[in-house]
Write an enzyme that holds these catalytic residues in place. Structure first.
Site, PDB file in Angstrom:
ATOM      1  N   ALA A 113       0.871  -1.171   0.000  1.00 14.30           N
ATOM      2  CA  ALA A 113       0.000   0.000   0.000  1.00 14.30           C
ATOM      3  C   ALA A 113       0.910   1.223   0.000  1.00 14.30           C
ATOM      4  O   ALA A 113       2.043   1.155   0.488  1.00 14.30           O
ATOM      5  CB  ALA A 113      -0.871  -0.008   1.241  1.00 14.30           C
TER       6      ALA A 113
ATOM      7  N   GLY B  50       0.456  -4.902   0.997  1.00 15.57           N
ATOM      8  CA  GLY B  50      -0.749  -4.920   0.158  1.00 15.57           C
ATOM      9  C   GLY B  50      -0.521  -5.605  -1.185  1.00 15.57           C
ATOM     10  O   GLY B  50      -1.469  -6.104  -1.799  1.00 15.57           O
TER      11      GLY B  50
ATOM     12  N   GLU C 118      -0.899  -9.197  -0.419  1.00 14.54           N
ATOM     13  CA  GLU C 118      -2.330  -9.384  -0.120  1.00 14.54           C
ATOM     14  C   GLU C 118      -3.156  -9.378  -1.404  1.00 14.54           C
ATOM     15  O   GLU C 118      -4.107 -10.141  -1.554  1.00 14.54           O
ATOM     16  CB  GLU C 118      -2.803  -8.295   0.847  1.00 14.54           C
ATOM     17  CG  GLU C 118      -2.194  -8.465   2.236  1.00 14.54           C
ATOM     18  CD  GLU C 118      -2.519  -7.317   3.167  1.00 14.54           C
ATOM     19  OE1 GLU C 118      -2.154  -6.169   2.841  1.00 14.54           O
ATOM     20  OE2 GLU C 118      -3.148  -7.557   4.213  1.00 14.54           O
TER      21      GLU C 118
ATOM     22  N   GLU D 233       4.345  -5.294   7.442  1.00 11.00           N
ATOM     23  CA  GLU D 233       3.611  -4.217   8.108  1.00 11.00           C
ATOM     24  C   GLU D 233       4.029  -3.967   9.556  1.00 11.00           C
ATOM     25  O   GLU D 233       4.059  -2.824  10.002  1.00 11.00           O
ATOM     26  CB  GLU D 233       2.088  -4.501   8.062  1.00 11.00           C
ATOM     27  CG  GLU D 233       1.449  -4.244   6.707  1.00 11.00           C
ATOM     28  CD  GLU D 233       1.514  -5.431   5.752  1.00 11.00           C
ATOM     29  OE1 GLU D 233       2.287  -6.370   6.025  1.00 11.00           O
ATOM     30  OE2 GLU D 233       0.803  -5.415   4.750  1.00 11.00           O
TER      31      GLU D 233
HETATM   32  N1  COA Z   1       4.599   3.036  -0.593  1.00 10.98           N
HETATM   33  C1  COA Z   1       5.001   4.201  -1.138  1.00 10.98           C
HETATM   34  N2  COA Z   1       6.128   4.312  -1.873  1.00 10.98           N
HETATM   35  C2  COA Z   1       6.864   3.208  -2.045  1.00 10.98           C
HETATM   36  C3  COA Z   1       6.512   1.963  -1.510  1.00 10.98           C
HETATM   37  C4  COA Z   1       5.308   1.904  -0.747  1.00 10.98           C
HETATM   38  N3  COA Z   1       4.859   0.776  -0.202  1.00 10.98           N
HETATM   39  N4  COA Z   1       7.457   1.060  -1.837  1.00 10.98           N
HETATM   40  C5  COA Z   1       8.366   1.708  -2.579  1.00 10.98           C
HETATM   41  N5  COA Z   1       8.011   2.994  -2.710  1.00 10.98           N
HETATM   42  C6  COA Z   1       8.728   4.052  -3.432  1.00 10.98           C
HETATM   43  C7  COA Z   1       9.936   4.564  -2.657  1.00 10.98           C
HETATM   44  O1  COA Z   1       9.542   5.514  -1.698  1.00 10.98           O
HETATM   45  C8  COA Z   1      10.758   5.138  -3.772  1.00 10.98           C
HETATM   46  O2  COA Z   1      10.202   6.389  -4.139  1.00 10.98           O
HETATM   47  P1  COA Z   1      11.188   7.662  -4.402  1.00 10.98           P
HETATM   48  O3  COA Z   1      12.084   7.244  -5.532  1.00 10.98           O
HETATM   49  O4  COA Z   1      10.236   8.760  -4.762  1.00 10.98           O
HETATM   50  O5  COA Z   1      11.923   7.864  -3.121  1.00 10.98           O
HETATM   51  C9  COA Z   1      10.505   4.182  -4.933  1.00 10.98           C
HETATM   52  O6  COA Z   1       9.274   3.519  -4.622  1.00 10.98           O
HETATM   53  C10 COA Z   1      11.582   3.133  -5.113  1.00 10.98           C
HETATM   54  O7  COA Z   1      11.742   2.461  -3.890  1.00 10.98           O
HETATM   55  P2  COA Z   1      13.148   2.271  -3.148  1.00 10.98           P
HETATM   56  O8  COA Z   1      12.890   2.036  -1.710  1.00 10.98           O
HETATM   57  O9  COA Z   1      14.077   3.380  -3.511  1.00 10.98           O
HETATM   58  O10 COA Z   1      13.660   0.920  -3.862  1.00 10.98           O
HETATM   59  P3  COA Z   1      14.696  -0.128  -3.257  1.00 10.98           P
HETATM   60  O11 COA Z   1      15.038  -1.047  -4.388  1.00 10.98           O
HETATM   61  O12 COA Z   1      15.792   0.526  -2.540  1.00 10.98           O
HETATM   62  O13 COA Z   1      13.845  -0.955  -2.158  1.00 10.98           O
HETATM   63  C11 COA Z   1      11.903  -2.126  -1.311  1.00 10.98           C
HETATM   64  C12 COA Z   1      12.765  -1.768  -2.547  1.00 10.98           C
HETATM   65  C13 COA Z   1      10.668  -2.850  -1.814  1.00 10.98           C
HETATM   66  C14 COA Z   1      12.695  -3.028  -0.380  1.00 10.98           C
HETATM   67  C15 COA Z   1      11.516  -0.829  -0.555  1.00 10.98           C
HETATM   68  O14 COA Z   1      10.963   0.074  -1.497  1.00 10.98           O
HETATM   69  C16 COA Z   1      10.503  -1.019   0.550  1.00 10.98           C
HETATM   70  O15 COA Z   1      10.822  -1.529   1.600  1.00 10.98           O
HETATM   71  N6  COA Z   1       9.225  -0.595   0.289  1.00 10.98           N
HETATM   72  C17 COA Z   1       8.174  -0.657   1.272  1.00 10.98           C
HETATM   73  C18 COA Z   1       7.683  -2.061   1.460  1.00 10.98           C
HETATM   74  C19 COA Z   1       6.620  -2.107   2.520  1.00 10.98           C
HETATM   75  O16 COA Z   1       6.852  -1.886   3.700  1.00 10.98           O
HETATM   76  N7  COA Z   1       5.383  -2.425   2.103  1.00 10.98           N
HETATM   77  C20 COA Z   1       4.279  -2.568   2.973  1.00 10.98           C
HETATM   78  C21 COA Z   1       3.492  -1.330   3.019  1.00 10.98           C
HETATM   79  S1  COA Z   1       2.114  -1.517   4.106  1.00 10.98           S
END
Ligand code: COA
Length: 258
Positions: free
Chosen positions: A66, A112, A115, A135
């Site tokens: 999400a 999400g 999910e 989460e």
């Molecule tokens: N919500 C909003 N933005 C998100 C996102 C999310 N769940 N997951 C990734 N993004 C965005 C990042 O903020 C980043 O945006 P920016 O370039 O404007 O800063 C972009 O997507 C790329 O992500 P980034 O974190 O730079 O990539 P990465 O390869 O270093 O890491 C992940 C990849 C998936 C490990 C990392 O993005 C992450 O942990 N995301 C969140 C996962 C999460 O907790 N999901 C559950 C949400 S309830």
């Protein structure tokens, strides 16, 4: 219908819906959830569409969760509404669709995103995919059905481990734990999804819709799945598909379902 965050294409009887926010790793914001609802509603009404494939754009993510930026400042009531509305609009909606949906997990499927994949009727993954429900690392719990569907698929112990550690598992681990049915290379993923879809297309769409209802009944509180199966089984006998399927068998020809 045109969309800002998703792409919908159709090829013969297969619709492919691509979540298309690659710069945000296809994170599900409010608008994307609404667009997905609209697209699924539209394809489900279209009787020419017999299977839907759901995937993410780019080679990095299916859906990374999400959109955290949208709910970071929510209060208790807003949080509960986010979960309720999302479940109704998208996750329960997909699970109960008459048209089968295959999730083709092409990279990160987190929060999400996992999910969403779990609300599809079954899942396949590319070998680079990583899946998890992180989460609790954000101080929240899975709110789009993850605490319910993950134990259904992988069992309570593995679900507890995944949710409480907030860790990610590999595609291979997901395969071993029955979270996904097949793992292939990224190049082969959509080909496999289409191959599976083509097999589904040969079968009666009305019987498929009944099978989805009966299987889902097994996981609904207060619903006797055997009774649902009896009712759905009976309904099939009143359909043109049943007449065509049984007649074709007796005439030693391939059934053609309209
Ligand atoms: N919500 C909003 N933005 C998100 C996102 C999310 N769940 N997951 C990734 N993004 C965005 C990042 O903020 C980043 O945006 P920016 O370039 O404007 O800063 C972009 O997507 C790329 O992500 P980034 O974190 O730079 O990539 P990465 O390869 O270093 O890491 C992940 C990849 C998936 C490990 C990392 O993005 C992450 O942990 N995301 C969140 C996962 C999460 O907790 N999901 C559950 C949400 S309830």
């Amino acid at each position: 219908m045109s969309y800002n965050n998703i792409l919908v294409t159709t090829d013969k009887s297969i619709a492919t819906i691509v979540i298309n926010r690659p710069k945000k790793l296809n994170a599900l914001n409010r608008e994307t959830i609404q667009e997905l609802h609209n697209a699924f509603a539209e394809v489900d009404l279209d009787k020419n569409i017999r299977v839907v494939i759901l995937t993410g754009s780019g080679d990095k993510a299916f859906v990374a969760g999400a959109d955290i930026s949208e709910f970071a400042y929510f209060d208790v009531v807003e949080g509960a509404n986010l979960s309720k509305k999302g479940q109704e609009l998208l996750f329960d909606f997909i699970e109960n669709l008459s048209t089968p949906v295959i999730a083709a997990i092409n990279g990160f499927a987190l929060g999400g995103g996992l999910e969403l994949a779990m609300s599809c009727h079954f899942r396949i993954a590319s070998d680079n995919a990583k899946m998890g429900l992180p989460e609790v690392s954000l101080g929240v719990i899975p709110g789009y059905g993850g605490t319910q569907r993950l134990p259904q698929l992988v069992g309570k112990g593995k679900a507890m481990e995944m949710i409480l550690t907030a860790g990610m598992i590999s595609a291979e681990d997901a395969l071993q734990n029955r979270l996904v049915n097949h793992v292939v290379s990224q190049e082969e993923l959509l080909l496999l999804a289409k191959k599976l879809a083509s097999k589904i297309i040969n079968n009666s769409p009305l019987a498929i819709a009944s099978a989805i209802k009966a299987i889902n009944a097994n996981f609904k509180d207060g619903v006797n799945g055997y009774q649902v199966e009896i009712a759905q089984f009976g309904n099939c006998f009143g359909t043109e598909d049943f007449e065509e399927g049984t007649t074709a068998f007796l005439e030693k020809r391939k059934a053609i379902f309209k």
